[in-house]
Write a protein that holds these residues in place. Structure first.
Motif, PDB file in Angstrom:
ATOM      1  N   THR A 101      37.521  28.404 -15.650  1.00  0.00           N
ATOM      2  CA  THR A 101      38.313  29.465 -15.027  1.00  0.00           C
ATOM      3  C   THR A 101      38.710  29.070 -13.609  1.00  0.00           C
ATOM      4  O   THR A 101      39.853  29.283 -13.193  1.00  0.00           O
ATOM      5  N   LEU A 102      37.776  28.447 -12.887  1.00  0.00           N
ATOM      6  CA  LEU A 102      38.065  28.053 -11.503  1.00  0.00           C
ATOM      7  C   LEU A 102      39.063  26.896 -11.417  1.00  0.00           C
ATOM      8  O   LEU A 102      39.669  26.682 -10.371  1.00  0.00           O
ATOM      9  N   VAL A 103      39.236  26.161 -12.509  1.00  0.00           N
ATOM     10  CA  VAL A 103      40.272  25.119 -12.527  1.00  0.00           C
ATOM     11  C   VAL A 103      41.639  25.764 -12.312  1.00  0.00           C
ATOM     12  O   VAL A 103      42.531  25.171 -11.715  1.00  0.00           O
ATOM     13  N   GLN A 104      41.794  27.002 -12.765  1.00  0.00           N
ATOM     14  CA  GLN A 104      43.042  27.720 -12.505  1.00  0.00           C
ATOM     15  C   GLN A 104      43.238  27.923 -10.999  1.00  0.00           C
ATOM     16  O   GLN A 104      44.371  27.969 -10.530  1.00  0.00           O
ATOM     17  N   PHE A 105      42.148  28.030 -10.248  1.00  0.00           N
ATOM     18  CA  PHE A 105      42.248  28.156  -8.802  1.00  0.00           C
ATOM     19  C   PHE A 105      42.684  26.833  -8.173  1.00  0.00           C
ATOM     20  O   PHE A 105      43.325  26.819  -7.135  1.00  0.00           O
ATOM     21  N   VAL A 106      42.342  25.719  -8.817  1.00  0.00           N
ATOM     22  CA  VAL A 106      42.780  24.405  -8.330  1.00  0.00           C
ATOM     23  C   VAL A 106      44.294  24.322  -8.378  1.00  0.00           C
ATOM     24  O   VAL A 106      44.946  23.879  -7.439  1.00  0.00           O
ATOM     25  N   LEU A 115      33.567  22.917  -7.752  1.00  0.00           N
ATOM     26  CA  LEU A 115      33.739  23.855  -8.869  1.00  0.00           C
ATOM     27  C   LEU A 115      32.385  24.344  -9.368  1.00  0.00           C
ATOM     28  O   LEU A 115      32.207  25.531  -9.665  1.00  0.00           O
ATOM     29  N   TYR A 116      31.414  23.438  -9.446  1.00  0.00           N
ATOM     30  CA  TYR A 116      30.081  23.815  -9.900  1.00  0.00           C
ATOM     31  C   TYR A 116      29.432  24.803  -8.924  1.00  0.00           C
ATOM     32  O   TYR A 116      28.868  25.820  -9.343  1.00  0.00           O
ATOM     33  N   ILE A 117      29.530  24.517  -7.636  1.00  0.00           N
ATOM     34  CA  ILE A 117      28.955  25.414  -6.619  1.00  0.00           C
ATOM     35  C   ILE A 117      29.616  26.786  -6.681  1.00  0.00           C
ATOM     36  O   ILE A 117      28.930  27.819  -6.716  1.00  0.00           O
ATOM     37  N   MET A 177      43.161  20.152  -2.889  1.00  0.00           N
ATOM     38  CA  MET A 177      44.391  19.574  -3.437  1.00  0.00           C
ATOM     39  C   MET A 177      45.215  18.893  -2.345  1.00  0.00           C
ATOM     40  O   MET A 177      45.867  17.885  -2.593  1.00  0.00           O
ATOM     41  N   ASN A 178      45.173  19.421  -1.130  1.00  0.00           N
ATOM     42  CA  ASN A 178      45.846  18.741  -0.029  1.00  0.00           C
ATOM     43  C   ASN A 178      45.157  17.422   0.301  1.00  0.00           C
ATOM     44  O   ASN A 178      45.821  16.459   0.684  1.00  0.00           O
ATOM     45  N   LEU A 232      37.858  32.617  -0.425  1.00  0.00           N
ATOM     46  CA  LEU A 232      37.267  31.298  -0.154  1.00  0.00           C
ATOM     47  C   LEU A 232      37.570  30.318  -1.288  1.00  0.00           C
ATOM     48  O   LEU A 232      37.880  29.152  -1.040  1.00  0.00           O
ATOM     49  N   ALA A 233      37.472  30.785  -2.522  1.00  0.00           N
ATOM     50  CA  ALA A 233      37.758  29.922  -3.668  1.00  0.00           C
ATOM     51  C   ALA A 233      39.206  29.436  -3.635  1.00  0.00           C
ATOM     52  O   ALA A 233      39.484  28.258  -3.867  1.00  0.00           O
TER      53      ALA A 233
END
Length: 174
Positions: free
Chosen positions: A79-84, A36-38, A119-120, A109-110
């Protein structure tokens, strides 16, 4: 009653599996945090420096979306946690891609790396731990049954010896 035992056994397996995989889950959480940081750092470079944001004619809608979702590293990570979780992400990536097509690669890519692959991996860790726990439980159950069988055999031998009055090694109806 059998259903209750079955449900309790399954619940026990799930709880044990989760407890057994805590270390691995913590490591996976660390990897997720780093990813997430990257991705947040890359997003800040790509999105905030996008021609739609800083060009000769910046788009006000794009600038408002950037200010809302990508103002700094921590909000970008949030915001990227929503991508998780793949939670309502179309509202984040679609307007940006429509205004700057080059962002499509970043967002795809995200989605793949953060949302699907990681997540898998977490799911695989938990399932693997559940399978290992099931094997351990089967071995423990077999061991318990073997011990019980030996105990019952010893009890039957003692009963047999008590009933064998003449010590002939056989019993008669009398």
């Amino acid at each position: 009653k059998a259903i209750k035992i079955f449900v309790i056994r399954d619940l026990w397996l799930l709880v044990q599996s989760l407890l057994n995989s805590l270390g691995t889950l913590l490591c996976t959480s660390g990897v997720l945090f780093v990813m997430l940081y990257i991705f947040a750092c890359i997003a800040l470079e790509l999105i905030t420096l996008s021609p739609a944001n800083v060009g000769a004619d910046p788009d006000p809608e794009f600038q408002q979306l950037v200010a809302e979702h990508f103002p700094d590293v921590w909000i970008t990570m949030l915001t990227l946690v929503q991508f998780v979780t793949l939670d309502s992400i179309a509202g984040i990536y679609k307007p940006r891609i429509l205004l700057d097509k080059s962002l499509a690669i970043y967002f795809m890519l995200a989605i793949v790396v953060i949302g699907i692959v990681l997540m898998n991996l977490v799911t695989a860790v938990i399932v693997n731990s559940a399978l290992e726990q099931a094997v351990k439980d089967k071995k423990a159950t077999k061991h318990f049954e073997d011990m019980e069988r030996k105990s019952n055999a010893n009890k039957l031998k003692k009963i047999f010896h008590r009933l064998d009055d003449d010590h002939s090694g056989t019993l008669t109806i009398e």
